[in-house]
Design a protein around this motif. Structure first.
Motif, PDB file in Angstrom:
ATOM      1  N   GLU A  34       0.825  -1.210   0.000  1.00 38.10           N
ATOM      2  CA  GLU A  34       0.000   0.000   0.000  1.00 38.10           C
ATOM      3  C   GLU A  34       0.863   1.265   0.000  1.00 38.10           C
ATOM      4  OE1 GLU A  34      -3.537   1.641  -0.682  1.00 38.10           O
ATOM      5  OE2 GLU A  34      -3.336  -0.499  -0.326  1.00 38.10           O
ATOM      6  N   LYS A  75      -6.235 -12.187  -3.226  1.00 36.35           N
ATOM      7  CA  LYS A  75      -7.282 -11.164  -3.162  1.00 36.35           C
ATOM      8  C   LYS A  75      -6.698  -9.758  -2.998  1.00 36.35           C
ATOM      9  CE  LYS A  75     -11.500  -9.945  -0.704  1.00 36.35           C
ATOM     10  NZ  LYS A  75     -12.411 -10.306   0.387  1.00 36.35           N
ATOM     11  N   SER A  76      -5.718  -9.596  -2.114  1.00 36.20           N
ATOM     12  CA  SER A  76      -5.153  -8.260  -1.900  1.00 36.20           C
ATOM     13  C   SER A  76      -4.426  -7.759  -3.141  1.00 36.20           C
ATOM     14  CB  SER A  76      -4.223  -8.244  -0.687  1.00 36.20           C
ATOM     15  OG  SER A  76      -3.119  -9.097  -0.875  1.00 36.20           O
ATOM     16  N   ILE A  79      -7.074  -6.598  -5.666  1.00 33.55           N
ATOM     17  CA  ILE A  79      -7.616  -5.289  -5.286  1.00 33.55           C
ATOM     18  C   ILE A  79      -6.642  -4.176  -5.666  1.00 33.55           C
ATOM     19  CG2 ILE A  79      -8.222  -3.828  -3.307  1.00 33.55           C
ATOM     20  CD1 ILE A  79      -9.377  -6.433  -2.016  1.00 33.55           C
ATOM     21  N   ALA A  82      -6.583  -3.705  -9.395  1.00 33.80           N
ATOM     22  CA  ALA A  82      -7.782  -2.991  -9.839  1.00 33.80           C
ATOM     23  C   ALA A  82      -7.650  -1.492  -9.565  1.00 33.80           C
ATOM     24  CB  ALA A  82      -9.021  -3.565  -9.155  1.00 33.80           C
ATOM     25  N   LYS A  83      -7.138  -1.155  -8.380  1.00 30.61           N
ATOM     26  CA  LYS A  83      -6.929   0.270  -8.053  1.00 30.61           C
ATOM     27  C   LYS A  83      -5.931   0.905  -9.020  1.00 30.61           C
ATOM     28  CE  LYS A  83      -6.080   1.435  -3.808  1.00 30.61           C
ATOM     29  NZ  LYS A  83      -5.617   1.442  -2.410  1.00 30.61           N
TER      30      LYS A  83
END
Length: 91
Positions: A34, A75-76, A79, A82-83
């Protein structure tokens, strides 16, 4: 011919920068996905001219292959991908 030489030098410089960045990130465990994503988005916003449609497409293809190369995408990762896809498609 000069353009080919410049293009070759530019590609080598880019490859070297990418490899150095990966080495740096691997050695420095203080970064998470992140934080790296946020840093990338900040860089993108400050350097919009670098992010042409072809570069954005190449980035998306590359990160998809990197994410899938180890053991598929979790999954992370999906995500975050996609972002990134949404961010790179913003005008």
């Amino acid at each position: 011919m000069v353009a080919d030489i410049i293009n070759t030098i530019s590609k080598r410089d880019a490859e070297d920068a990418i490899l150095k960045t990966f080495d740096w990130l691997c050695k420095d465990n203080d970064y998470n996905a992140e934080a790296c994503y946020d840093s990338f988005v900040s860089f993108k916003k400050q350097n919009e001219l670098f992010f042409t449609d072809s570069i954005n497409s190449l980035i998306l293809k590359t990160v998809g292959k990197i994410a899938a190369s180890f053991s598929g995408q979790n999954k992370s990762e999906l995500i975050l991908l996609a972002k990134l896809n949404i961010e790179l498609k913003k005008d």
